[in-house]
Design an enzyme around this catalytic site. Structure first.
Site, PDB file in Angstrom:
ATOM      1  N   ASP A 173       0.902  -1.181  -0.114  1.00 15.97           N
ATOM      2  CA  ASP A 173       0.053  -0.125  -0.020  1.00 15.97           C
ATOM      3  C   ASP A 173       0.857   1.317   0.080  1.00 15.97           C
ATOM      4  O   ASP A 173       2.043   1.201   0.256  1.00 15.97           O
ATOM      5  CB  ASP A 173      -0.856  -0.149   1.263  1.00 15.97           C
ATOM      6  CG  ASP A 173      -1.761   1.099   1.355  1.00 15.97           C
ATOM      7  OD1 ASP A 173      -2.497   1.624   0.265  1.00 15.97           O
ATOM      8  OD2 ASP A 173      -1.626   1.771   2.289  1.00 15.97           O
ATOM      9  N   ASP A 227      -0.278   5.078   0.820  1.00 11.28           N
ATOM     10  CA  ASP A 227      -0.624   6.130   1.756  1.00 11.28           C
ATOM     11  C   ASP A 227      -0.537   5.631   3.193  1.00 11.28           C
ATOM     12  O   ASP A 227      -1.142   4.715   3.353  1.00 11.28           O
ATOM     13  CB  ASP A 227      -1.820   6.803   1.388  1.00 11.28           C
ATOM     14  CG  ASP A 227      -1.731   7.434   0.001  1.00 11.28           C
ATOM     15  OD1 ASP A 227      -0.705   8.151  -0.433  1.00 11.28           O
ATOM     16  OD2 ASP A 227      -2.867   7.151  -0.784  1.00 11.28           O
ATOM     17  N   ASP A 251      -1.487  -0.045   6.112  1.00 14.38           N
ATOM     18  CA  ASP A 251      -1.901   0.624   7.471  1.00 14.38           C
ATOM     19  C   ASP A 251      -3.242   0.556   7.864  1.00 14.38           C
ATOM     20  O   ASP A 251      -3.714   0.867   8.778  1.00 14.38           O
ATOM     21  CB  ASP A 251      -1.483   2.134   7.424  1.00 14.38           C
ATOM     22  CG  ASP A 251      -2.302   2.820   6.222  1.00 14.38           C
ATOM     23  OD1 ASP A 251      -3.008   3.418   6.766  1.00 14.38           O
ATOM     24  OD2 ASP A 251      -2.510   2.501   5.238  1.00 14.38           O
TER      25      ASP A 251
END
Length: 220
Positions: free
Chosen positions: A7, A9, A182
Site C-alpha cells: 500500500d 498512503d 496501514d
C-alpha cells in the site's frame, strides 16, 4: 517466485498523497480553499473510519484534473513531489522495498489513489509495477471521470487479479505473498496473501492484526 504488495498512503508514505494533492492545489490557489478544504478533510476522515463512498470521493478528486491541460498538471505535480511527497517517504520504506527486490520478489504498489498522482511516487520509490485507480483520459487529457473499477477495498483484489492475468500469472504462480498496509480498508487483500503485515496501522487494523497474530511493524 514470491509477490510483495505495498500500500502507498500512510504505509510507504507518512501521509496520504490523495489528501496532500488536494491541499497542494488549494495552497497554489488552483482550488478555492473555502469550497474544497473542508470537503477534503471530511473525505479523509471518512476513509480513516472505513465509511468512504469511493465514487463520491473520486468525483471530488478527479474533477479538477479535467479543468487544466495535462502539461500544467504535470508541472504542478513536479513541484508537488519536491515540496510535499519526497519529505513524506517513510524512513524504513526503501529498506523494506530493497529487501524484497534483492530477494528477487515481484514488487507491486497497489493503491486507491489515482495513477496520475501516484506514478511519479512509485518511480521515486524504485517500483515499476503500479496498480492504481485509473482516471479516464481522452486525447491525452483527463475527463474528470474514473475508468474501470476503483482500486479500493475488494476492488484491490479484482484489480490485482486482472493485472496478474495480463502478465500470465495467478496467485498459484507465487510460493509466498506479502501485503503491507496501514488501513482497515485493506483487510480484504490482507486476508488474501500468505503474509499480511500491518504497518503503522490504524486502531481497527491493529486490533485485527493482534487477534490474528499478524506482524505489526513501523517504517517511521
Amino acid at each position: 517466485m514470491k509477490l510483495a504488495l505495498f500500500d502507498l498512503d500512510n504505509t510507504l508514505l507518512v501521509g496520504d498523497s490523495d489528501f496532500e494533492w488536494a491541499q497542494f492545489l488549494i495552497e497554489q490557489r488552483v482550488l478555492d480553499r473555502e469550497v474544497y478544504e473542508a470537503r477534503n478533510v471530511e473525505f479523509y476522515e471518512q476513509y480513516k473510519a472505513g465509511t468512504l463512498d469511493i465514487h463520491e470521493f473520486l468525483d471530488f478528486q478527479l474533477k479538477p484534473l479535467s479543468r487544466h491541460p495535462r502539461s500544467q498538471l504535470d508541472a504542478w505535480h513536479r513541484e508537488f513531489m519536491e515540496k510535499r511527497i519526497l519529505p513524506l517517504i517513510a524512513p524504513g520504506a526503501l529498506e523494506l522495498i530493497n529487501g524484497h527486490m534483492l530477494g528477487g520478489d515481484l514488487c507491486v504498489i497497489i493503491t486507491a489513489t489515482n495513477r496520475f498522482v501516484t506514478t511519479p511516487i512509485a518511480r521515486a520509490l524504485g517500483i515499476s509495477n503500479l496498480i492504481a485507480t485509473e482516471p479516464e483520459q481522452k486525447d491525452g487529457e483527463f475527463t474528470g471521470q474514473v475508468s474501470g473499477l476503483p482500486c479500493f477495498r475488494e476492488g484491490k483484489i479484482a484489480r490485482l487479479e486482472s493485472w496478474l492475468d495480463e502478465h500470465n500469472l495467478t496467485w498459484l504462480s507465487f510460493l509466498e505473498s506479502w501485503f503491507y498496509s496501514d488501513s482497515l480498508n485493506d483487510l480484504p487483500l490482507l486476508n488474501r496473501v500468505t503474509h499480511p503485515v500491518a504497518v503503522d496501522p490504524d486502531a481497527t487494523l491493529k486490533g485485527y492484526a493482534q487477534k490474528n497474530a499478524w506482524p505489526i511493524i513501523s517504517l517511521r
